[in-house]
Write a protein that holds these residues in place. Structure first.
Motif, PDB file in Angstrom:
ATOM      1  N   GLY A   1       0.544  -1.342  -0.079  1.00  0.00           N
ATOM      2  CA  GLY A   1       0.222   0.249   0.051  1.00  0.00           C
ATOM      3  C   GLY A   1       0.802   1.429  -0.125  1.00  0.00           C
ATOM      4  O   GLY A   1       0.527   2.414  -0.137  1.00  0.00           O
TER       5      GLY A   1
ATOM      6  N   TYR B   1      -0.463   5.707  -0.346  1.00  0.00           N
ATOM      7  CA  TYR B   1      -0.358   6.341   0.889  1.00  0.00           C
ATOM      8  C   TYR B   1       0.765   7.540  -0.021  1.00  0.00           C
ATOM      9  O   TYR B   1       0.540   8.662   0.331  1.00  0.00           O
ATOM     10  CB  TYR B   1       0.996   5.644   2.319  1.00  0.00           C
ATOM     11  CG  TYR B   1       0.014   4.909   2.232  1.00  0.00           C
ATOM     12  CD1 TYR B   1      -1.571   5.048   3.142  1.00  0.00           C
ATOM     13  CD2 TYR B   1       0.712   3.775   3.054  1.00  0.00           C
ATOM     14  CE1 TYR B   1      -2.070   4.062   4.032  1.00  0.00           C
ATOM     15  CE2 TYR B   1      -0.487   2.101   3.610  1.00  0.00           C
ATOM     16  CZ  TYR B   1      -1.375   2.834   3.524  1.00  0.00           C
ATOM     17  OH  TYR B   1      -2.263   2.141   4.844  1.00  0.00           O
TER      18      TYR B   1
ATOM     19  N   ALA C   1      -4.586   1.485   2.601  1.00  0.00           N
ATOM     20  CA  ALA C   1      -4.469   1.973   1.850  1.00  0.00           C
ATOM     21  C   ALA C   1      -5.115   2.258   0.121  1.00  0.00           C
ATOM     22  O   ALA C   1      -4.715   3.296  -0.378  1.00  0.00           O
ATOM     23  CB  ALA C   1      -3.487   1.140   1.471  1.00  0.00           C
TER      24      ALA C   1
END
Length: 167
Positions: A59, A63, A93
């Motif tokens: 993820g 971010y 995420a």
């Protein structure tokens, strides 16, 4: 009282807790529009990601896209695609990526993330502890980006009702 975040972050052998605090800190840094703190929080996630199962660090591009979209910057790298599957680990995420797609990336990226949200987000998912914002609000922001004003209005109204019901 409030939990001692510094003690939690420094806790040995509690990498998952440190990760979750890092994600929440990143979100709060973005809300405060604190660019330096957001970069530091992202750096912590990148550091921790090297110590964890790859599903956690998968993820990080979302971010990073959220941070870049918030501050209207980026290095020109391609916008991250949505995750293949949503789980308790990948949901924060995924919501960060959906959030970022309404602010940054191309129109095609916004379409891709909107279609993904329709196909992949279970209807009972309203938010995430790691990215604590209404899914309906994120989809509404994406709809605004795509010019779907009627759909955005309905989603914003649902998000407001959900927030009101939660106190």
């Amino acid at each position: 009282g409030e939990p001692d975040e510094e003690a939690l972050i420094g806790a040995p052998r509690n990498t998952i807790a440190r990760w979750r605090v890092g994600v929440t800190r990143l979100y709060l840094d973005l809300l405060r529009r604190d660019r330096a703190a957001a970069s530091a929080s992202l750096g912590l996630l990148e550091e921790l990601g090297g110590q964890m199962n790859p599903v956690w660090k998968s993820g990080i591009p979302s971010y990073r896209a959220a941070r870049d979209a918030w501050f209207e910057e980026g290095d020109g790298s391609p916008f991250p695609p949505p995750p293949e599957a949503v789980s308790a680990v990948t949901l924060p995420a995924a919501l960060a990526g959906l959030n970022a797609s309404s602010q940054g990336g191309s129109q095609d990226d916004a379409v891709l993330w909107r279609r993904w949200a329709d196909a992949s987000l279970p209807p009972h998912i309203q938010s995430s502890l790691g990215w604590p914002v209404s899914v309906d609000r994120l989809i509404a922001l994406n709809d605004v980006r795509l010019g779907r004003v009627g759909g955005a209005k309905r989603r914003f109204e649902r998000a407001a009702r959900w927030a009101d019901a939660g106190g």
